[in-house]
Design a protein around this motif. Sequence first.
Motif, PDB file in Angstrom:
ATOM      1  N   ILE A 257       0.833  -1.193   0.000  1.00 29.52           N
ATOM      2  CA  ILE A 257       0.000   0.000   0.000  1.00 29.52           C
ATOM      3  C   ILE A 257       0.877   1.256   0.000  1.00 29.52           C
ATOM      4  O   ILE A 257       0.577   2.246  -0.649  1.00 29.52           O
ATOM      5  N   TYR A 258       2.018   1.176   0.731  1.00 26.75           N
ATOM      6  CA  TYR A 258       2.964   2.299   0.766  1.00 26.75           C
ATOM      7  C   TYR A 258       4.116   1.965  -0.161  1.00 26.75           C
ATOM      8  O   TYR A 258       4.838   0.991   0.063  1.00 26.75           O
ATOM      9  N   PRO A 259       4.339   2.748  -1.208  1.00 24.64           N
ATOM     10  CA  PRO A 259       5.340   2.405  -2.231  1.00 24.64           C
ATOM     11  C   PRO A 259       6.734   2.174  -1.659  1.00 24.64           C
ATOM     12  O   PRO A 259       7.492   1.386  -2.208  1.00 24.64           O
ATOM     13  N   ILE A 260       7.069   2.823  -0.547  1.00 24.48           N
ATOM     14  CA  ILE A 260       8.422   2.672   0.002  1.00 24.48           C
ATOM     15  C   ILE A 260       8.736   1.205   0.321  1.00 24.48           C
ATOM     16  O   ILE A 260       9.864   0.759   0.188  1.00 24.48           O
ATOM     17  N   PHE A 261       7.704   0.426   0.704  1.00 22.50           N
ATOM     18  CA  PHE A 261       7.952  -0.970   1.058  1.00 22.50           C
ATOM     19  C   PHE A 261       8.418  -1.793  -0.143  1.00 22.50           C
ATOM     20  O   PHE A 261       9.121  -2.782   0.021  1.00 22.50           O
ATOM     21  N   ASP A 262       8.015  -1.354  -1.332  1.00 22.63           N
ATOM     22  CA  ASP A 262       8.484  -2.067  -2.534  1.00 22.63           C
ATOM     23  C   ASP A 262       9.989  -1.901  -2.725  1.00 22.63           C
ATOM     24  O   ASP A 262      10.614  -2.637  -3.471  1.00 22.63           O
ATOM     25  N   LYS A 263      10.548  -0.899  -2.048  1.00 26.00           N
ATOM     26  CA  LYS A 263      11.989  -0.626  -2.195  1.00 26.00           C
ATOM     27  C   LYS A 263      12.820  -1.329  -1.127  1.00 26.00           C
ATOM     28  O   LYS A 263      14.031  -1.211  -1.084  1.00 26.00           O
ATOM     29  N   MET A 264      12.111  -2.048  -0.228  1.00 29.61           N
ATOM     30  CA  MET A 264      12.842  -2.723   0.854  1.00 29.61           C
ATOM     31  C   MET A 264      13.792  -3.769   0.291  1.00 29.61           C
ATOM     32  O   MET A 264      13.426  -4.532  -0.599  1.00 29.61           O
ATOM     33  N   LEU A 265      14.986  -3.819   0.852  1.00 31.59           N
ATOM     34  CA  LEU A 265      15.946  -4.844   0.436  1.00 31.59           C
ATOM     35  C   LEU A 265      15.469  -6.208   0.905  1.00 31.59           C
ATOM     36  O   LEU A 265      14.862  -6.333   1.972  1.00 31.59           O
ATOM     37  N   THR A 266      15.749  -7.204   0.114  1.00 31.74           N
ATOM     38  CA  THR A 266      15.323  -8.568   0.448  1.00 31.74           C
ATOM     39  C   THR A 266      16.487  -9.336   1.082  1.00 31.74           C
ATOM     40  O   THR A 266      17.636  -8.883   1.061  1.00 31.74           O
ATOM     41  N   ARG A 267      16.153 -10.521   1.597  1.00 30.08           N
ATOM     42  CA  ARG A 267      17.200 -11.415   2.108  1.00 30.08           C
ATOM     43  C   ARG A 267      18.236 -11.708   1.030  1.00 30.08           C
ATOM     44  O   ARG A 267      19.436 -11.703   1.286  1.00 30.08           O
ATOM     45  N   SER A 268      17.720 -11.908  -0.176  1.00 28.80           N
ATOM     46  CA  SER A 268      18.621 -12.246  -1.274  1.00 28.80           C
ATOM     47  C   SER A 268      19.594 -11.095  -1.565  1.00 28.80           C
ATOM     48  O   SER A 268      20.779 -11.318  -1.839  1.00 28.80           O
ATOM     49  N   ASP A 269      19.109  -9.843  -1.470  1.00 32.50           N
ATOM     50  CA  ASP A 269      20.013  -8.689  -1.648  1.00 32.50           C
ATOM     51  C   ASP A 269      21.129  -8.747  -0.616  1.00 32.50           C
ATOM     52  O   ASP A 269      22.291  -8.474  -0.904  1.00 32.50           O
ATOM     53  N   LYS A 270      20.753  -9.095   0.616  1.00 32.84           N
ATOM     54  CA  LYS A 270      21.750  -9.117   1.706  1.00 32.84           C
ATOM     55  C   LYS A 270      22.734 -10.287   1.521  1.00 32.84           C
ATOM     56  O   LYS A 270      23.927 -10.159   1.769  1.00 32.84           O
ATOM     57  N   GLU A 271      22.190 -11.422   1.083  1.00 35.48           N
ATOM     58  CA  GLU A 271      23.068 -12.576   0.832  1.00 35.48           C
ATOM     59  C   GLU A 271      24.046 -12.271  -0.303  1.00 35.48           C
ATOM     60  O   GLU A 271      25.207 -12.680  -0.258  1.00 35.48           O
ATOM     61  N   ASN A 272      23.571 -11.506  -1.303  1.00 34.23           N
ATOM     62  CA  ASN A 272      24.481 -11.121  -2.399  1.00 34.23           C
ATOM     63  C   ASN A 272      25.588 -10.216  -1.885  1.00 34.23           C
ATOM     64  O   ASN A 272      26.747 -10.341  -2.278  1.00 34.23           O
ATOM     65  N   LEU A 273      25.221  -9.297  -0.994  1.00 37.87           N
ATOM     66  CA  LEU A 273      26.217  -8.390  -0.415  1.00 37.87           C
ATOM     67  C   LEU A 273      27.288  -9.177   0.334  1.00 37.87           C
ATOM     68  O   LEU A 273      28.487  -8.918   0.202  1.00 37.87           O
ATOM     69  N   LEU A 274      26.831 -10.169   1.121  1.00 40.93           N
ATOM     70  CA  LEU A 274      27.761 -10.936   1.954  1.00 40.93           C
ATOM     71  C   LEU A 274      28.454 -12.052   1.172  1.00 40.93           C
ATOM     72  O   LEU A 274      29.483 -12.574   1.609  1.00 40.93           O
ATOM     73  N   GLY A 275      27.847 -12.447   0.062  1.00 43.69           N
ATOM     74  CA  GLY A 275      28.417 -13.567  -0.709  1.00 43.69           C
ATOM     75  C   GLY A 275      28.256 -14.894  -0.001  1.00 43.69           C
ATOM     76  O   GLY A 275      29.136 -15.756  -0.055  1.00 43.69           O
ATOM     77  N   GLN A 276      27.153 -15.082   0.686  1.00 41.52           N
ATOM     78  CA  GLN A 276      26.906 -16.343   1.417  1.00 41.52           C
ATOM     79  C   GLN A 276      25.389 -16.508   1.593  1.00 41.52           C
ATOM     80  O   GLN A 276      24.628 -15.584   1.351  1.00 41.52           O
ATOM     81  N   HIS A 277      25.000 -17.709   2.025  1.00 45.42           N
ATOM     82  CA  HIS A 277      23.595 -17.944   2.376  1.00 45.42           C
ATOM     83  C   HIS A 277      23.449 -17.981   3.888  1.00 45.42           C
ATOM     84  O   HIS A 277      24.301 -18.531   4.583  1.00 45.42           O
ATOM     85  N   GLY A 278      22.352 -17.442   4.387  1.00 52.94           N
ATOM     86  CA  GLY A 278      22.048 -17.534   5.813  1.00 52.94           C
ATOM     87  C   GLY A 278      21.643 -18.957   6.173  1.00 52.94           C
ATOM     88  O   GLY A 278      21.058 -19.678   5.354  1.00 52.94           O
ATOM     89  N   LEU A 279      21.970 -19.370   7.408  1.00 52.75           N
ATOM     90  CA  LEU A 279      21.619 -20.723   7.865  1.00 52.75           C
ATOM     91  C   LEU A 279      21.643 -20.749   9.388  1.00 52.75           C
ATOM     92  O   LEU A 279      22.498 -20.102  10.009  1.00 52.75           O
TER      93      LEU A 279
END
Length: 198
Positions: free
Chosen positions: A4-26
Amino acid sequence: MEHIYPIFDKMLTRSDKENLLGQHGLMIWFTGLSGSGKSTIAIALERELQKRHLLCRILDGDNIRSGINNNLGFSAEDRTENIRRIAEVGKLFVDTGIITIAAFISPNNDLREMAADIIGKDDFVEIYISTPIEECERRDVKGLYAKARKGEIKNFTGVSAPFEAPLHPALSLDTSKLSIEESVGRLLELILPKVTKI
Ligand SMILES: Nc1ncnc2c1ncn2[C@@H]1O[C@H](COP(=O)(O)OS(=O)(=O)O)[C@@H](OP(=O)(O)O)[C@H]1O
Ligand SMILES: Nc1ncnc2c1ncn2[C@@H]1O[C@H](COP(=O)(O)OP(=O)(O)O)[C@@H](O)[C@H]1O
């Protein structure tokens, strides 16, 4: 999903963070008696992951029971709430792409199942530190078994409170038979393929 609020569409995802770190969370969930070696193995594993440029967070009694859970004891109800909060906090780390090691007795199958449900079964690896009680008691790192035997500590796991061995752990490590290096070696074999990004 559109918000409903467009800003939420801009939220970074887990996958964005995993790409930054170069690893998968576990979540690597250790269960076992007091003195079985959970913290020792967790610390050694974290060092090996760090060497491979993999970011890890240990959750253990030192940073959880002394802080966020400092109002909880060892009744069945308090242990459930302890594990529930640990799982919720752990989920935040895993969703940030961080390899998270939880080192708690977590003595019952239903407690560990609750943790797996909160975190998500695909992100949850159960490791049983299966050192026999005789060896844990011989080590008696904190002198608690002696106190429990004298009745000075009530509800002590393995002495006056139950411990249920996991039914289908991904790995069992008996530290009365395996060196720290051997245990960590087995863990790395299991975990590296799950956390490494290709
Ligand atoms: N009654 C009783 N039973 C078991 N353990 C006790 C108890 N009282 C204090 N301690 C100390 O607390 C540590 C276990 O805390 P946990 O948070 O891992 O327990 S649980 O998962 O909620 O069962 C546990 O040790 P470690 O496993 O060595 O961290 C003990 O140091
Ligand atoms: N092969 C081994 N693997 C892990 N710990 C070992 C081993 N041999 C001896 N120990 C000792 O056993 C104790 C385990 O204590 P700790 O790691 O605090 O257990 P927990 O976190 O399960 O209570 C430590 O003092 C550690 O040095």
